[in-house]
Design an enzyme around this catalytic site. Sequence first.
Site, PDB file in Angstrom:
ATOM      1  N   HIS A  33       0.869  -1.192   0.000  1.00  0.00           N
ATOM      2  CA  HIS A  33       0.000   0.000   0.000  1.00  0.00           C
ATOM      3  C   HIS A  33       0.897   1.230   0.000  1.00  0.00           C
ATOM      4  CE1 HIS A  33      -3.812   2.091   0.702  1.00  0.00           C
ATOM      5  NE2 HIS A  33      -3.179   2.848   1.573  1.00  0.00           N
TER       6      HIS A  33
ATOM      7  N   ASP B  82      -8.693   0.969   5.636  1.00  0.00           N
ATOM      8  CA  ASP B  82      -7.387   1.600   5.807  1.00  0.00           C
ATOM      9  C   ASP B  82      -7.377   2.518   7.029  1.00  0.00           C
ATOM     10  OD1 ASP B  82      -5.424   3.739   3.534  1.00  0.00           O
ATOM     11  OD2 ASP B  82      -4.952   2.796   5.461  1.00  0.00           O
ATOM     12  N   GLY B  83      -6.605   2.075   8.054  1.00  0.00           N
ATOM     13  CA  GLY B  83      -6.410   2.975   9.194  1.00  0.00           C
ATOM     14  C   GLY B  83      -6.701   2.306  10.520  1.00  0.00           C
TER      15      GLY B  83
ATOM     16  N   ASP C 297       1.168   5.114  -0.008  1.00  0.00           N
ATOM     17  CA  ASP C 297       0.396   6.320   0.339  1.00  0.00           C
ATOM     18  C   ASP C 297       1.034   7.583  -0.211  1.00  0.00           C
ATOM     19  OD1 ASP C 297      -0.394   4.824   3.464  1.00  0.00           O
ATOM     20  OD2 ASP C 297      -1.828   5.426   1.929  1.00  0.00           O
TER      21      ASP C 297
ATOM     22  N   GLY D  50      -0.204  -0.214   8.593  1.00  0.00           N
ATOM     23  CA  GLY D  50       1.118   0.407   8.540  1.00  0.00           C
ATOM     24  C   GLY D  50       1.849   0.240   9.862  1.00  0.00           C
ATOM     25  N   SER D  51       1.418   0.991  10.874  1.00  0.00           N
ATOM     26  CA  SER D  51       2.145   0.978  12.154  1.00  0.00           C
ATOM     27  C   SER D  51       2.102  -0.410  12.807  1.00  0.00           C
ATOM     28  CB  SER D  51       1.564   2.028  13.097  1.00  0.00           C
ATOM     29  OG  SER D  51       0.160   1.917  13.152  1.00  0.00           O
TER      30      SER D  51
ATOM     31  N   GLY E  63      -3.961  11.038   6.280  1.00  0.00           N
ATOM     32  CA  GLY E  63      -2.847  11.972   6.483  1.00  0.00           C
ATOM     33  C   GLY E  63      -1.717  11.387   7.297  1.00  0.00           C
ATOM     34  N   PHE E  64      -2.055  10.504   8.246  1.00  0.00           N
ATOM     35  CA  PHE E  64      -0.984   9.993   9.111  1.00  0.00           C
ATOM     36  C   PHE E  64      -1.254   8.543   9.520  1.00  0.00           C
ATOM     37  CE2 PHE E  64       1.218  13.941   9.593  1.00  0.00           C
ATOM     38  CZ  PHE E  64       0.223  14.905   9.400  1.00  0.00           C
ATOM     39  N   GLY E  65      -0.178   7.810   9.769  1.00  0.00           N
ATOM     40  CA  GLY E  65      -0.316   6.462  10.311  1.00  0.00           C
ATOM     41  C   GLY E  65      -0.455   6.546  11.825  1.00  0.00           C
ATOM     42  N   GLY E  66      -0.715   5.406  12.444  1.00  0.00           N
ATOM     43  CA  GLY E  66      -0.728   5.317  13.907  1.00  0.00           C
ATOM     44  C   GLY E  66      -1.957   5.896  14.591  1.00  0.00           C
TER      45      GLY E  66
HETATM   46  C1  DX5 Z   1      -3.366   7.285   6.225  1.00  0.00           C
HETATM   47  C2  DX5 Z   1      -2.954   6.253   5.178  1.00  0.00           C
HETATM   48  C3  DX5 Z   1      -2.968   4.876   5.738  1.00  0.00           C
HETATM   49  C4  DX5 Z   1      -2.001   4.724   6.905  1.00  0.00           C
HETATM   50  C5  DX5 Z   1      -2.333   3.489   7.684  1.00  0.00           C
HETATM   51  O1  DX5 Z   1      -3.683   8.484   5.568  1.00  0.00           O
HETATM   52  O2  DX5 Z   1      -3.816   6.268   4.071  1.00  0.00           O
HETATM   53  O3  DX5 Z   1      -2.665   3.931   4.726  1.00  0.00           O
HETATM   54  O4  DX5 Z   1      -0.687   4.640   6.424  1.00  0.00           O
HETATM   55  O5  DX5 Z   1      -1.522   3.518   8.820  1.00  0.00           O
HETATM   56  P1  DX5 Z   1      -1.950   2.729  10.148  1.00  0.00           P
HETATM   57  O6  DX5 Z   1      -2.139   1.308   9.724  1.00  0.00           O
HETATM   58  O7  DX5 Z   1      -0.770   2.949  11.062  1.00  0.00           O
HETATM   59  O8  DX5 Z   1      -3.216   3.358  10.633  1.00  0.00           O
HETATM   60 ZN    ZN Z   2      -3.614   4.594   2.659  1.00  0.00          ZN
END
Ligand code: DX5
Ligand code: ZN
Length: 214
Positions: free
Chosen positions: A31, A176-177, A33, A198-199, A143-146
């Site tokens: 994936h 996603d998220g 981003d 992601g995280s 916008g952000f992971g975690g």
């Molecule tokens: C957020 C991204 C996601 C994010 C997921 O804007 O689109 O793909 O990287 O990260 P996690 O799994 O850490 O929520």
């Molecule tokens: Zn994403």
Amino acid sequence: MIVAPSILSMDFSDTKKAVEQLEESCAQWMHFDVMDGHFVPNLTFGPDILKAMKKSSTLLMDVHVMISDPLKYAPVFIKAGADIYTFHYEAVESVEKIRELIAEVHQMGCKAGISIKPKTPVSVLEELVNELDLVLVMSVEPGFGGQKFDPTSLDKIRTLRNWIDERHLDCLIEVDGGINGETAMLVKEAGVDAVVAGSYVFGGDIKERCASLC
Ligand code: DX5
Ligand code: ZN
């Protein structure tokens, strides 16, 4: 379950090692981003990094663009190796323009996906789902992971699952998220086909974390 690790959380000080571990894991997609610092308040990577990932990995490139001009950049990321080009419903001014972009993505031999933010009702996709290869349900604000998983995404997944099954569509549902071992079970029960993480994946042993989601 298709597992799509989000490289947003990858350790970019040693990408070779991380990609090798992804290749050895049960993950099937990568994936990717893309953020422009305008549609979302973060800036990530462009087509050259996608090209490099494509060269070093056999995973399907699941490109998620969180950008204000997805029409302009579709050919750029598809040429760079996107296998699925997923843009945001909220970034395109009309359904006509959305249809135009889906057709253009298909003409370039790429699959087309649409993503909706947590505050966007799934009803906006009731017609469009017939023309899509994938719907990406955001369970966090992009916008952000975690971030923490938003359970309101579950009803959207159930609704999409019903439409797709009733109409015998080929459209995949991806979420996603905030996906981890626990939330993955919730979204699986609700009917997703693919999970982005992601995280959770890059915050531990990559192979083990992917295995707990597959
Ligand atoms: C957020 C991204 C996601 C994010 C997921 O804007 O689109 O793909 O990287 O990260 P996690 O799994 O850490 O929520
Ligand atoms: Zn994403």
